[in-house]
Motif scaffolding. Structure first.
Motif, PDB file in Angstrom:
ATOM      1  N   THR A   3       7.709   4.462 -27.676  1.00 51.04           N
ATOM      2  CA  THR A   3       7.726   3.256 -26.851  1.00 51.04           C
ATOM      3  C   THR A   3       6.926   3.507 -25.581  1.00 51.04           C
ATOM      4  O   THR A   3       7.124   4.513 -24.905  1.00 51.04           O
ATOM      5  CB  THR A   3       9.174   2.859 -26.469  1.00 51.04           C
ATOM      6  N   LYS A  58       5.953   1.809 -21.924  1.00 48.69           N
ATOM      7  CA  LYS A  58       6.287   0.775 -20.940  1.00 48.69           C
ATOM      8  C   LYS A  58       5.221   0.796 -19.853  1.00 48.69           C
ATOM      9  O   LYS A  58       4.734   1.856 -19.480  1.00 48.69           O
ATOM     10  CB  LYS A  58       7.659   1.042 -20.320  1.00 48.69           C
ATOM     11  N   GLN A  72       5.751  -6.658 -16.172  1.00 51.25           N
ATOM     12  CA  GLN A  72       6.245  -5.624 -17.080  1.00 51.25           C
ATOM     13  C   GLN A  72       5.683  -5.856 -18.487  1.00 51.25           C
ATOM     14  O   GLN A  72       5.488  -7.001 -18.890  1.00 51.25           O
ATOM     15  CB  GLN A  72       7.778  -5.668 -17.165  1.00 51.25           C
ATOM     16  N   VAL A 104       5.781  -3.918 -22.676  1.00 49.35           N
ATOM     17  CA  VAL A 104       6.316  -2.884 -23.564  1.00 49.35           C
ATOM     18  C   VAL A 104       5.556  -2.941 -24.888  1.00 49.35           C
ATOM     19  O   VAL A 104       5.213  -4.020 -25.371  1.00 49.35           O
ATOM     20  CB  VAL A 104       7.826  -3.091 -23.833  1.00 49.35           C
ATOM     21  N   ALA A 110       0.797  -2.222 -23.942  1.00 47.04           N
ATOM     22  CA  ALA A 110       1.783  -2.333 -22.865  1.00 47.04           C
ATOM     23  C   ALA A 110       1.110  -2.782 -21.565  1.00 47.04           C
ATOM     24  O   ALA A 110       1.630  -3.655 -20.856  1.00 47.04           O
ATOM     25  CB  ALA A 110       2.507  -1.006 -22.669  1.00 47.04           C
TER      26      ALA A 110
END
Length: 84
Positions: free
Chosen positions: A19, A21, A36, A38, A56
């Motif tokens: 993942t 971010k 933000q 992801v 991201a």
């Protein structure tokens, strides 16, 4: 009358266990707006960190752009319809 400004966007990337971010921060000189984003790697896909970074970061910048447009709309309403 010419008007010139230089805005800087910082993008911070964090990757952990498939993942990625991202946080994009726009400094408006006293005020900051952040977005933000992801990206999650499918466990069956090859691990290519650059792709996660791109996704991201792109999503964070898109979120930042939407927030900046919202700030602009609020400012426009304040100028068009000033309070008492």
């Amino acid at each position: 009358m010419a008007h010139t400004q230089d805005w800087k966007v910082r993008v911070h990337l964090f990757e952990e266990e498939g993942t990625t971010k991202a946080r994009a921060v726009l400094d408006l000189g006293g005020t900051e707006i952040s977005g933000q984003g992801v990206a999650r790697r499918n466990p069956h896909d090859r691990d290519v960190p650059e792709i996660g970074d791109e996704l991201a970061a792109g999503r964070a910048m898109n979120d930042l752009a939407q927030k900046l447009l919202s700030v602009a709309r609020t400012d426009i309403e304040g100028v068009a319809h000033p309070g008492p």
